[in-house]
Design an enzyme around this catalytic site. Structure first.
Site, PDB file in Angstrom:
ATOM      1  CE1 TYR A 175      -3.189   2.989   0.515  1.00 48.90           C
ATOM      2  CE2 TYR A 175      -1.773   3.568   2.360  1.00 48.90           C
ATOM      3  CZ  TYR A 175      -2.779   3.903   1.476  1.00 48.90           C
ATOM      4  OH  TYR A 175      -3.357   5.145   1.528  1.00 48.90           O
ATOM      5  CG  HIS A 224      -4.778   0.992   3.494  1.00 42.64           C
ATOM      6  ND1 HIS A 224      -5.696   0.351   2.723  1.00 42.64           N
ATOM      7  CD2 HIS A 224      -4.941   2.310   3.229  1.00 42.64           C
ATOM      8  CE1 HIS A 224      -6.370   1.214   1.990  1.00 42.64           C
ATOM      9  NE2 HIS A 224      -5.923   2.430   2.293  1.00 42.64           N
TER      10      HIS A 224
END
Length: 418
Positions: A175, A224
């Protein structure tokens, strides 16, 4: 056609009425943005509101135009609180990102109208400013540690005092930074994302960052929503020497009941709430002791009206705000974020996105970051307009899924939470 049962049971003090509600979907920055326009019986008086749910924008448009719009035609646009409550309860089963983004579009448009009626920015309607501008952070992401740090240094040179660091790694599930294809050869899914590797290598990113960037720059990191409570504690403790401003979204929403124990064990502040899609869930995050910073996508919980109440709850409980502000918040939504920032004593920091010039073309008045701060517009309402002819030049493409939400898997092939 006016629906009598949705009209207010009190006499409006003047003849101003809502005459139309429609949506505009445009993607001048490559991301579908949903904006609601509410028209009134006064020529030229209209309001704009953000209803952006990029991944399901067709559903939001249908909810607004086929279900909500008929219920507000004929209402006085000053009845913001009553209209919002009526629409919230109207579907019986309420909440969720589709319904709440639809509500947000109308809610924010009504606040825009209110500011324009009185000739003042929306922040004046909320009691005025408590600060001149909002300090912001943005992301420095790269495929490698050095790339991320180079970008962070460039942002610091532009005046940013807070930067979120993300770096890539093996596989394509990383991410915030480019991953390396085939990173786990021999595994069932060589392009997967491995939590063990992530936990081992992330501290090195911040160790190097402090060596290069020094101690003054505020550093943030986004997990995340991918970690278990125990993994989140391991990561937080491993990052203690590097004095993070906050650690963002360590747990998935399904495990928010465990956030208090993560926060208690973490040496840095915890920020969470990006995936919250109800006001009550957001209020529980605040009162449960699970967060130091509340990170909401404002339109996903219904717009300015409910979120200003959450900001007041934050103020009373010592929690700070850090509203979600990525490319899939429209400039209208970004203006609402900044309005909340400068009117609430609970403000902590604001996520910011630098929109390309095509977005400024479609949305005249789009706010800009200057030396690490964003100030609200001094124009009436949000101070943001929408050029519909320009918007039509950037038609949206349907986003079936978020790239890190539907196809991120671990090396064994199992799906990973976004």
């Amino acid at each position: 056609m006016i629906m009598p049962e949705t009209q207010a049971p009190w006499q409006a003090r003047d003849g101003l009425r809502i005459t139309g509600v429609r949506t505009i979907v445009t993607a001048p920055g490559g991301v579908p943005l949903v904006v609601v326009r509410v028209d009134t019986s006064e020529p030229g008086l209209y309001g704009l509101g953000c209803a952006t749910f990029t991944q399901r924008f067709h559903a939001v448009v249908a909810a607004i135009e086929q279900h909500l719009a008929p219920m507000v035609i004929g209402r006085h646009p000053s009845d913001i609180e009553d209209i919002g409550r009526m629409l919230h309860y109207s579907s019986y089963w309420r909440g969720g990102p589709v319904h709440n983004n639809a509500l947000s579009g109308i809610d924010q448009a009504l606040w825009d109208i209110a500011g324009k009626r009185f000739g003042v920015p929306v922040y004046e309607l909320l009691g005025g400013r408590v600060r001149a501008a909002a300090a912001v952070y943005t992301g420095a992401r790269g495929g490698t540690v050095e790339e991320s740090i180079e970008r962070a240094a460039a942002l610091a040179g532009q005046g940013y005092r807070y930067v979120r660091l993300q770096a890539g790694g093996p596989g394509l599930g990383t991410y915030g930074g480019a991953g390396t294809p085939g990173g786990y050869p021999g595994s069932p899914h060589p392009d997967g994302w491995d939590v063990g590797h992530y936990l081992r290598t992330t501290p090195a990113l911040f160790e190097r960052a402090r060596e290069v960037l020094g101690d003054e720059l505020g550093l943030l990191h986004d997990a995340h929503n991918r970690l278990t409570p125990k993994e989140a504690v391991v990561l937080a403790r491993s990052l203690e020497p590097y004095r993070l401003f906050f650690l963002e979204d360590p747990l998935a929403p399904e495990h928010f009941d465990r956030l208090p124990e993560v926060r208690a064990a973490a040496p840095m502040p915890i920020a969470s709430g990006e995936l919250v899609s109800s006001v009550t869930d957001a209020a529980r995050l605040i009162t449960s002791g699970g967060v130091d910073y509340l990170r909401l996508h404002v339109s996903a919980v219904g717009g300015l009206t409910p979120v200003r109440k959450l900001a007041a709850l934050c103020e009373l409980t010592g929690v700070r705000t850090a509203w979600h502000g990525p490319p899939d918040v429209s400039p209208v939504g970004a203006a609402a974020n900044v309005t909340l920032d400068v009117t609430s004593p609970a403000f902590g920091i604001q996520e910011a996105h630098v929109y390309p010039e095509t977005v400024h073309e479609v949305f005249p008045g789009t706010l800009r970051t200057v030396n690490g701060y964003i100030a609200p517009s001094e124009q009436p309402g949000w101070g943001i307009d929408l050029d519909e002819s320009a918007a039509r030049r950037y038609p949206p493409e349907t986003h079936l899924h978020e790239r890190w939400a539907a196809r991120v898997r671990r090396p064994d092939g199992g799906l990973e939470a976004p």
